[in-house]
Design a protein around this motif. Structure first.
Motif, PDB file in Angstrom:
ATOM      1  N   GLY A 193       0.789  -1.227   0.000  1.00 21.27           N
ATOM      2  CA  GLY A 193       0.000   0.000   0.000  1.00 21.27           C
ATOM      3  C   GLY A 193       0.820   1.276   0.000  1.00 21.27           C
ATOM      4  O   GLY A 193       0.286   2.355   0.253  1.00 21.27           O
ATOM      5  N   THR A 194       2.077   1.188  -0.290  1.00 23.73           N
ATOM      6  CA  THR A 194       2.962   2.346  -0.248  1.00 23.73           C
ATOM      7  C   THR A 194       2.590   3.366  -1.317  1.00 23.73           C
ATOM      8  O   THR A 194       2.197   2.996  -2.434  1.00 23.73           O
ATOM      9  CB  THR A 194       4.418   1.905  -0.450  1.00 23.73           C
ATOM     10  OG1 THR A 194       4.729   0.929   0.530  1.00 23.73           O
ATOM     11  CG2 THR A 194       5.366   3.076  -0.303  1.00 23.73           C
ATOM     12  N   SER A 195       2.706   4.658  -0.985  1.00 25.59           N
ATOM     13  CA  SER A 195       2.351   5.729  -1.915  1.00 25.59           C
ATOM     14  C   SER A 195       3.309   5.774  -3.098  1.00 25.59           C
ATOM     15  O   SER A 195       4.428   5.259  -3.040  1.00 25.59           O
ATOM     16  CB  SER A 195       2.374   7.080  -1.193  1.00 25.59           C
ATOM     17  OG  SER A 195       3.703   7.392  -0.796  1.00 25.59           O
ATOM     18  N   LEU A 196       2.854   6.432  -4.181  1.00 31.86           N
ATOM     19  CA  LEU A 196       3.692   6.584  -5.373  1.00 31.86           C
ATOM     20  C   LEU A 196       4.969   7.344  -5.059  1.00 31.86           C
ATOM     21  O   LEU A 196       6.027   7.076  -5.647  1.00 31.86           O
ATOM     22  CB  LEU A 196       2.907   7.311  -6.470  1.00 31.86           C
ATOM     23  CG  LEU A 196       1.804   6.497  -7.161  1.00 31.86           C
ATOM     24  CD1 LEU A 196       1.047   7.376  -8.145  1.00 31.86           C
ATOM     25  CD2 LEU A 196       2.402   5.291  -7.870  1.00 31.86           C
ATOM     26  N   ARG A 197       4.898   8.312  -4.148  1.00 32.68           N
ATOM     27  CA  ARG A 197       6.078   9.099  -3.780  1.00 32.68           C
ATOM     28  C   ARG A 197       7.161   8.201  -3.176  1.00 32.68           C
ATOM     29  O   ARG A 197       8.349   8.322  -3.516  1.00 32.68           O
ATOM     30  CB  ARG A 197       5.678  10.197  -2.788  1.00 32.68           C
ATOM     31  CG  ARG A 197       6.842  11.033  -2.250  1.00 32.68           C
ATOM     32  CD  ARG A 197       7.541  11.751  -3.392  1.00 32.68           C
ATOM     33  NE  ARG A 197       8.696  12.482  -2.908  1.00 32.68           N
ATOM     34  CZ  ARG A 197       8.644  13.754  -2.464  1.00 32.68           C
ATOM     35  NH1 ARG A 197       7.484  14.407  -2.437  1.00 32.68           N
ATOM     36  NH2 ARG A 197       9.733  14.350  -2.053  1.00 32.68           N
ATOM     37  N   LYS A 198       6.745   7.270  -2.317  1.00 33.60           N
ATOM     38  CA  LYS A 198       7.729   6.379  -1.704  1.00 33.60           C
ATOM     39  C   LYS A 198       8.289   5.384  -2.714  1.00 33.60           C
ATOM     40  O   LYS A 198       9.462   5.026  -2.662  1.00 33.60           O
ATOM     41  CB  LYS A 198       7.108   5.654  -0.506  1.00 33.60           C
ATOM     42  CG  LYS A 198       6.896   6.589   0.693  1.00 33.60           C
ATOM     43  CD  LYS A 198       6.588   5.815   1.958  1.00 33.60           C
ATOM     44  CE  LYS A 198       6.512   6.755   3.158  1.00 33.60           C
ATOM     45  NZ  LYS A 198       6.247   6.027   4.410  1.00 33.60           N
ATOM     46  N   TRP A 199       7.408   4.935  -3.631  1.00 29.36           N
ATOM     47  CA  TRP A 199       7.913   4.084  -4.704  1.00 29.36           C
ATOM     48  C   TRP A 199       8.948   4.825  -5.544  1.00 29.36           C
ATOM     49  O   TRP A 199       9.984   4.265  -5.916  1.00 29.36           O
ATOM     50  CB  TRP A 199       6.761   3.640  -5.613  1.00 29.36           C
ATOM     51  CG  TRP A 199       6.010   2.453  -5.122  1.00 29.36           C
ATOM     52  CD1 TRP A 199       4.805   2.444  -4.476  1.00 29.36           C
ATOM     53  CD2 TRP A 199       6.403   1.089  -5.222  1.00 29.36           C
ATOM     54  NE1 TRP A 199       4.427   1.157  -4.170  1.00 29.36           N
ATOM     55  CE2 TRP A 199       5.389   0.308  -4.620  1.00 29.36           C
ATOM     56  CE3 TRP A 199       7.509   0.441  -5.767  1.00 29.36           C
ATOM     57  CZ2 TRP A 199       5.449  -1.076  -4.560  1.00 29.36           C
ATOM     58  CZ3 TRP A 199       7.578  -0.937  -5.712  1.00 29.36           C
ATOM     59  CH2 TRP A 199       6.549  -1.678  -5.098  1.00 29.36           C
ATOM     60  N   PHE A 200       8.651   6.094  -5.835  1.00 31.02           N
ATOM     61  CA  PHE A 200       9.561   6.935  -6.627  1.00 31.02           C
ATOM     62  C   PHE A 200      10.907   7.069  -5.925  1.00 31.02           C
ATOM     63  O   PHE A 200      11.959   6.973  -6.549  1.00 31.02           O
ATOM     64  CB  PHE A 200       8.924   8.312  -6.829  1.00 31.02           C
ATOM     65  CG  PHE A 200       9.667   9.197  -7.782  1.00 31.02           C
ATOM     66  CD1 PHE A 200       9.524   9.046  -9.151  1.00 31.02           C
ATOM     67  CD2 PHE A 200      10.508  10.205  -7.312  1.00 31.02           C
ATOM     68  CE1 PHE A 200      10.201   9.871 -10.039  1.00 31.02           C
ATOM     69  CE2 PHE A 200      11.188  11.035  -8.183  1.00 31.02           C
ATOM     70  CZ  PHE A 200      11.035  10.863  -9.556  1.00 31.02           C
ATOM     71  N   ASP A 201      10.859   7.284  -4.598  1.00 27.32           N
ATOM     72  CA  ASP A 201      12.103   7.392  -3.831  1.00 27.32           C
ATOM     73  C   ASP A 201      12.825   6.048  -3.770  1.00 27.32           C
ATOM     74  O   ASP A 201      14.057   5.992  -3.816  1.00 27.32           O
ATOM     75  CB  ASP A 201      11.800   7.883  -2.405  1.00 27.32           C
ATOM     76  CG  ASP A 201      11.321   9.328  -2.382  1.00 27.32           C
ATOM     77  OD1 ASP A 201      11.583  10.055  -3.366  1.00 27.32           O
ATOM     78  OD2 ASP A 201      10.667   9.723  -1.400  1.00 27.32           O
ATOM     79  N   TRP A 202      12.053   4.971  -3.681  1.00 27.51           N
ATOM     80  CA  TRP A 202      12.655   3.655  -3.533  1.00 27.51           C
ATOM     81  C   TRP A 202      13.478   3.280  -4.766  1.00 27.51           C
ATOM     82  O   TRP A 202      14.558   2.722  -4.661  1.00 27.51           O
ATOM     83  CB  TRP A 202      11.559   2.620  -3.272  1.00 27.51           C
ATOM     84  CG  TRP A 202      12.093   1.247  -2.999  1.00 27.51           C
ATOM     85  CD1 TRP A 202      12.247   0.235  -3.883  1.00 27.51           C
ATOM     86  CD2 TRP A 202      12.569   0.750  -1.748  1.00 27.51           C
ATOM     87  NE1 TRP A 202      12.767  -0.873  -3.276  1.00 27.51           N
ATOM     88  CE2 TRP A 202      12.981  -0.583  -1.954  1.00 27.51           C
ATOM     89  CE3 TRP A 202      12.672   1.292  -0.460  1.00 27.51           C
ATOM     90  CZ2 TRP A 202      13.492  -1.377  -0.932  1.00 27.51           C
ATOM     91  CZ3 TRP A 202      13.176   0.495   0.549  1.00 27.51           C
ATOM     92  CH2 TRP A 202      13.585  -0.805   0.308  1.00 27.51           C
TER      93      TRP A 202
END
Length: 461
Positions: A193-202
């Motif tokens: 359920g992680t946000s797109l922003r965290k995926w982008f950072d990941w």
């Protein structure tokens, strides 16, 4: 080597050959595309450069993605993307759309090249140099015979055939890969359920964007100067913007928690950095010959296209024959001796080009082609083995992607070098100057190879 490993290498090999095949096969389609889309040479040449630029960026990106999401998934997805691009490209309504499909094709085939070597590295644990030699046959063989295949199918079926020819390779590779590439557990630990922003950072989206924009700007500035035949203020500005963005990228990567390219690791493993530098120089040499000799034969010696293709087969055949021999040699002695012999052969071949004169028998150019072909077979296996020796296993995907980016940077620089030396018109004098420059580069590789060998001997003591 077990039957399972052989089937794995064939599955991967049929996929990774698509990138070099398409990068070399399209070169013979340039005149036909120029007539169909009513373009000058500068405009139509972007069908080649767009593929190189997209590949040089996509391969490290896909290497990063494979380390996170799994190499099998990335490889199979790449086959699907390549299938779609190859199916749609022949129906492109304009040259701009053809470039778009060409870029998509480069991304799809890069997904396979970036992870194919890593798949073999991880799942084939016995006689790895032999395994690499098998894959290098797919890579170097496809690149070497690409112009010959392209010429034949374009003659009989027209330029769309260079895209349709990919489809049977894609289908067979997909079916074999689905069955033979082992499933992997993804190293990605982000919650669903992680946000797109965290995926982008990941995935370090900022680093990928900076790397892409910087490299594209730098290459467009250089290639535009090469295409126009002179260096304009606009070319300089675009190139400087690219360098500035790459500088910002370096600073960003040093601070990122999950960097796209772990520069600190490169600093920790300087041998891996040097392998990439050497590989780039090797490709400057090889592709300067690959692009330069056909032009010399046709424009200076007035040899027909068919005869030129036959002569150029010397390069590919010598490379194909050498690769399996190189694999067995490197399995026993390591990559150092093979890379030193390769550098010496490239030096000899470059010197031979300098000694040619306008009355030399045309077939004498085959001696230089043979020297470079043998060295290419040694390099394709030796450089990969050197990369695997110097790279930590946890970042092998990124390392393989950057390794292939070095290949494309060398290819682009070779084209730029030929353009600067020839100054818009291919001549015998320019060809000799090119030979002198290649000799200097080859001698630098001899020095680097000797330095690596001495360093390896010291580590054993």
């Amino acid at each position: 080597m077990s039957a399972r490993n052989w089937w794995l290498m064939i599955s991967v090999g049929l996929g990774i050959l698509l990138n070099p095949l398409n990068s070399s096969m399209v070169s013979v389609a340039i005149p036909r595309l120029q007539n169909v889309f009513q373009l000058d040479y500068t405009g139509v040449s972007w069908i080649i450069f767009s593929f190189y630029i997209a590949s040089s960026i996509a391969q490290p990106v896909m290497g990063k993605a494979s380390d996170l999401f799994g190499r099998r998934k990335i490889f199979l997805t790449g086959l699907v993307v390549a299938f779609i691009a190859s199916l749609l490209a022949p129906f492109a309504p304009s040259f701009a759309w053809l470039i778009v499909f060409r870029i998509v094709q480069a991304i799809g085939t890069s997904m396979m090249v970036a992870v194919g070597m890593a798949i073999v590295r991880i799942h084939v644990t016995e006689k790895q140099a032999t395994a690499l030699s098998v894959l290098s046959i797919f890579l170097s063989g496809a690149a070497a015979i690409g112009p010959f295949i392209g010429g034949v199918i374009i003659h009989w079926w027209g330029w769309p055939a260079i895209f349709f020819i990919n489809i049977p390779f894609v289908v067979v590779s997909f079916l074999l890969s689905w069955r033979n590439i082992p499933k992997e557990n993804s190293s990605l630990t982000v919650a669903p359920g992680t946000s797109l922003r965290k995926w982008f950072d990941w995935i370090d989206g900022s680093g990928i964007l900076l790397f892409t924009m910087g490299l594209v700007a730098l290459l467009i500035g250089l290639l535009s100067a090469k295409s126009s035949g002179h260096i304009a203020l606009g070319n300089i500005i675009v190139s400087l913007i690219g360098l500035a963005l790459l500088g910002v990228f370096v600073r960003h990567e040093l601070k990122a928690t999950s960097p796209f390219i772990p520069l600190r690791t490169f600093a920790k493993y300087p041998a891996m950095t040097w392998v990439n530098v050497e590989f780039m120089l090797v490709n400057v040499l090889f592709y300067s010959l690959f692009f330069g000799v056909p032009s010399y034969l046709q424009m200076v010696r007035h040899v027909s296209e068919y005869q030129t293709g036959i002569l150029m087969l010397t390069l590919g055949l010598c490379s194909l024959v050498t690769s399996p021999i190189a694999g067995r040699w490197i399995d026993k002695s390591g990559p150092g001796p093979a890379l030193l012999v390769s550098a010496i052969l490239m030096t000899a071949g470059s010197v031979w080009l300098v000694t040619l004169n306008q009355s030399s028998p045309v077939i004498s150019v085959c001696l230089a082609l043979a020297a470079f072909g043998i060295s290419n077979g040694l390099n394709n296996v030796g450089m990969q083995a050197a990369l695997f020796q110097s790279s930590p296993k946890e970042m092998i995907g990124v390392a393989s992607g950057l390794f292939n980016t070095s290949r494309y940077l060398g290819t682009i620089l070779s084209s730029l070098l030929i353009g600067i030396v020839m100054k818009g018109k291919f001549s015998f004098e320019g060809f000799q100057v090119l030979g002198i420059i290649l000799t200097i580069i080859a001698l630098s590789l001899v020095f680097m190879s000797r330095r690596r060998r001495k360093s390896g001997e010291l580590q054993k003591l």
